[in-house]
Design a protein around this motif. Sequence first.
Motif, mmCIF file in Angstrom:
data_model
loop_
_atom_site.group_PDB
_atom_site.id
_atom_site.type_symbol
_atom_site.label_atom_id
_atom_site.label_comp_id
_atom_site.label_asym_id
_atom_site.label_seq_id
_atom_site.Cartn_x
_atom_site.Cartn_y
_atom_site.Cartn_z
ATOM 1 N N ARG A 1 0.807 -1.065 -0.109
ATOM 2 C CA ARG A 1 -0.087 0.038 0.146
ATOM 3 C C ARG A 1 0.771 1.112 -0.046
ATOM 4 N NH1 ARG A 1 -3.005 -3.889 1.875
ATOM 5 N NH2 ARG A 1 -5.541 -3.770 1.735
ATOM 6 N N VAL A 2 1.841 1.241 0.587
ATOM 7 C CA VAL A 2 2.950 2.248 0.886
ATOM 8 C C VAL A 2 3.613 2.560 -0.694
ATOM 9 C CG1 VAL A 2 5.147 3.352 1.901
ATOM 10 C CG2 VAL A 2 3.489 2.028 3.193
ATOM 11 N N LEU A 3 4.191 1.294 -1.306
ATOM 12 C CA LEU A 3 4.612 1.509 -2.530
ATOM 13 C C LEU A 3 3.322 1.877 -3.599
ATOM 14 C CD1 LEU A 3 6.846 0.593 -4.773
ATOM 15 C CD2 LEU A 3 6.005 -1.434 -4.730
ATOM 16 N N LEU A 4 2.207 1.774 -3.498
ATOM 17 C CA LEU A 4 1.185 2.099 -4.433
ATOM 18 C C LEU A 4 1.209 3.456 -4.304
ATOM 19 C CD1 LEU A 4 -1.037 1.477 -6.624
ATOM 20 C CD2 LEU A 4 -2.434 1.191 -4.653
ATOM 21 N N LYS A 5 1.007 3.921 -2.928
ATOM 22 C CA LYS A 5 0.878 5.553 -2.946
ATOM 23 C C LYS A 5 2.137 6.290 -3.242
ATOM 24 C CE LYS A 5 -0.446 8.639 0.779
ATOM 25 N NZ LYS A 5 0.277 9.761 0.594
ATOM 26 N N ALA A 6 3.330 5.719 -3.224
ATOM 27 C CA ALA A 6 4.357 6.390 -3.683
ATOM 28 C C ALA A 6 4.539 6.319 -5.186
ATOM 29 C CB ALA A 6 5.898 5.865 -2.933
ATOM 30 N N ARG A 7 4.377 5.368 -5.700
ATOM 31 C CA ARG A 7 4.390 5.232 -7.206
ATOM 32 C C ARG A 7 3.318 6.420 -7.839
ATOM 33 N NH1 ARG A 7 9.052 4.484 -7.902
ATOM 34 N NH2 ARG A 7 10.003 2.220 -8.367
ATOM 35 N N CYS A 8 2.162 6.123 -7.285
ATOM 36 C CA CYS A 8 1.073 7.131 -7.778
ATOM 37 C C CYS A 8 1.172 8.601 -7.616
ATOM 38 C CB CYS A 8 -0.361 6.593 -7.194
ATOM 39 S SG CYS A 8 -1.012 5.095 -7.805
ATOM 40 N N GLU A 9 1.896 8.883 -6.397
ATOM 41 C CA GLU A 9 2.237 10.376 -6.278
ATOM 42 C C GLU A 9 3.177 10.784 -7.277
ATOM 43 O OE1 GLU A 9 3.250 10.687 -2.228
ATOM 44 O OE2 GLU A 9 0.995 10.942 -1.512
ATOM 45 N N GLN A 10 4.303 9.752 -7.427
ATOM 46 C CA GLN A 10 5.374 10.087 -8.317
ATOM 47 C C GLN A 10 4.688 10.167 -9.628
ATOM 48 O OE1 GLN A 10 8.318 7.307 -8.000
ATOM 49 N NE2 GLN A 10 9.305 7.994 -10.061
ATOM 50 N N GLU A 11 3.983 9.477 -10.176
ATOM 51 C CA GLU A 11 3.325 9.270 -11.429
ATOM 52 C C GLU A 11 2.314 10.283 -11.781
ATOM 53 O OE1 GLU A 11 5.011 8.015 -14.135
ATOM 54 O OE2 GLU A 11 6.442 6.959 -13.028
ATOM 55 N N LYS B 1 13.491 -8.087 -3.147
ATOM 56 C CA LYS B 1 14.594 -7.320 -4.156
ATOM 57 C C LYS B 1 14.659 -5.621 -4.063
ATOM 58 C CE LYS B 1 14.700 -11.190 -7.175
ATOM 59 N NZ LYS B 1 14.587 -11.525 -8.677
ATOM 60 N N LEU B 2 13.383 -5.219 -3.272
ATOM 61 C CA LEU B 2 13.154 -3.676 -3.112
ATOM 62 C C LEU B 2 12.953 -3.636 -1.666
ATOM 63 C CD1 LEU B 2 10.841 -2.373 -5.925
ATOM 64 C CD2 LEU B 2 13.496 -1.973 -5.773
ATOM 65 N N ALA B 3 13.384 -2.307 -1.213
ATOM 66 C CA ALA B 3 12.956 -1.838 0.159
ATOM 67 C C ALA B 3 12.491 -0.503 0.076
ATOM 68 C CB ALA B 3 14.293 -1.905 0.979
ATOM 69 N N LEU B 4 11.706 -0.191 1.091
ATOM 70 C CA LEU B 4 11.022 1.352 1.229
ATOM 71 C C LEU B 4 11.938 2.009 2.231
ATOM 72 C CD1 LEU B 4 7.391 0.399 0.583
ATOM 73 C CD2 LEU B 4 9.053 1.102 -1.155
ATOM 74 N N ALA B 5 11.959 3.402 2.242
ATOM 75 C CA ALA B 5 12.631 4.110 3.123
ATOM 76 C C ALA B 5 11.643 5.443 2.999
ATOM 77 C CB ALA B 5 13.913 4.281 2.974
ATOM 78 N N ALA B 6 11.754 6.154 4.134
ATOM 79 C CA ALA B 6 11.094 7.411 4.443
ATOM 80 C C ALA B 6 12.354 8.630 4.070
ATOM 81 C CB ALA B 6 10.521 7.653 5.652
ATOM 82 N N LYS B 7 11.986 9.501 3.277
ATOM 83 C CA LYS B 7 12.869 10.746 3.106
ATOM 84 C C LYS B 7 12.098 11.848 3.010
ATOM 85 C CE LYS B 7 16.683 12.200 -0.053
ATOM 86 N NZ LYS B 7 17.446 11.826 -1.259
ATOM 87 N N VAL C 1 8.293 8.843 0.183
ATOM 88 C CA VAL C 1 8.995 7.433 0.163
ATOM 89 C C VAL C 1 10.037 7.020 -0.698
ATOM 90 C CG1 VAL C 1 8.357 4.904 0.304
ATOM 91 C CG2 VAL C 1 6.848 6.484 1.486
ATOM 92 N N LYS C 2 11.008 6.593 -0.518
ATOM 93 C CA LYS C 2 12.074 6.113 -1.061
ATOM 94 C C LYS C 2 12.208 4.733 -1.502
ATOM 95 C CE LYS C 2 16.999 6.933 -2.328
ATOM 96 N NZ LYS C 2 18.197 7.674 -1.840
ATOM 97 N N VAL C 3 12.365 4.205 -2.790
ATOM 98 C CA VAL C 3 12.432 3.035 -3.188
ATOM 99 C C VAL C 3 13.896 2.559 -3.181
ATOM 100 C CG1 VAL C 3 11.902 1.001 -4.909
ATOM 101 C CG2 VAL C 3 10.164 2.991 -4.271
ATOM 102 N N ILE C 4 14.361 1.749 -2.496
ATOM 103 C CA ILE C 4 15.797 1.224 -2.659
ATOM 104 C C ILE C 4 16.023 -0.135 -3.160
ATOM 105 C CG2 ILE C 4 17.887 0.720 -1.029
ATOM 106 C CD1 ILE C 4 16.518 2.616 0.938
ATOM 107 N N GLU C 5 16.872 -0.310 -4.053
ATOM 108 C CA GLU C 5 17.231 -1.686 -4.394
ATOM 109 C C GLU C 5 18.138 -2.241 -3.572
ATOM 110 O OE1 GLU C 5 16.705 -2.758 -7.363
ATOM 111 O OE2 GLU C 5 15.805 -1.035 -8.532
#
Length: 387
Positions: A317-327, A372-378, A382-386
């Motif tokens: 859910r966090v990843l979805l929110k981050a991606r949708c805000e980015q795009e 293979k991915l991690a999430l971090a707050a910046k 939200v930052k996606v980390i390899e």
Amino acid sequence: MKTITTTEALEEFCTRAASYPYVTVDTEFLRERTYYSKLCLVQLAVPGEDDDEDAVLVDPLVEGLSLEPMYRLFRNEDVVKVFHAARQDLEIFFVEADVFPTPLFDTQVAAMVCGFGDQVGYETLVRKIARAQLDKSSRFTDWSRRPLTPAQKHYAIGDVTHLRVIYEWLAAELEKSGRAKWVREELRVLTNPATYTIEPGEAWKRLKTRTNSGRFLAVARELARFREGYAQARNIPRNRVMKDDALLELASTKPRSIQELGRSRLLLREARKGEIAEGILAAVTAGTELPNDQVPKPQNGGKEKLQVNPALADLLRVLLKARCEQEKVAQKLIASAADLDALAAGKRDVAALKGWRAEVFGEDAVRLCDGKLALAAKGQHVKVIEV
């Protein structure tokens, strides 16, 4: 604005419209007293600023008026047909004439792709893109009554004149972002006949039941089948046959005679006798006597068995929110809560992993699930980390 009341006038306008790159379309209809929508008015507009010439109201209730010139325009592949929230309009044209307007552009879908949020309303787009205000006072009037008032006509024509500005702005945005193909993918379902075809035998799947009893569901399915077929054949609302709560009550009590049927607390008086009563009793008998190996399975059975990892579902859910805000695209367009739970349970047959959704979210979602991915707050993002 001009009101078209003859086939000749409609032919003249549609011939002229065929020379333009697009035409905007809207309808007014009634459905409170019928199963299928009753078409009461069609609004059409071509590019231009003279609304006395470039926008018209078509009155389908006038005796002798044929809509065939408009349907020919709908089939013309050289002219884009622009709607806002087109589903109900398209259902009318499919039922009335077995035609879908193509190529199709839906400004609600396009706006969701362009970052205007979930299921954005026409009034919002008029205000934000066309910089205008809508008079909504005639929104809930009876569109089948004649003559139409000046206020009704003014309201109706506004649904296609402002749409021109909105379409041109959104089309330009999609061209710049390269997302026009996203919208085309989304619109395929709107021009699929299966979207509008309700098979009586499948009608039970829309019922909200609280039991997993196969026998209860078998009776409910037969009752829903009878209700849907009866309503379709007579073009009356299904609730005029029996409401959902009455149907579910009957599936539980399983009346086998007129006397037992009369004890129902929720069934309409008209349904306790005649054809409806006979149909109900026959449906109950069919559902009750159905062999055990043919009873339907609960619709939510598969979801209940999912072994969802709740922590992973939250991360998705966090990843979805981050991606949708980015795009700058609406979350609802990408994935539902059920999609995220399915992904967190290891399922890979969800819509979020197909087409353009996979590019925006799905591929990263699978990588997150696979570690293979991690999430971090910046800051506030939200930052996606390899990994």
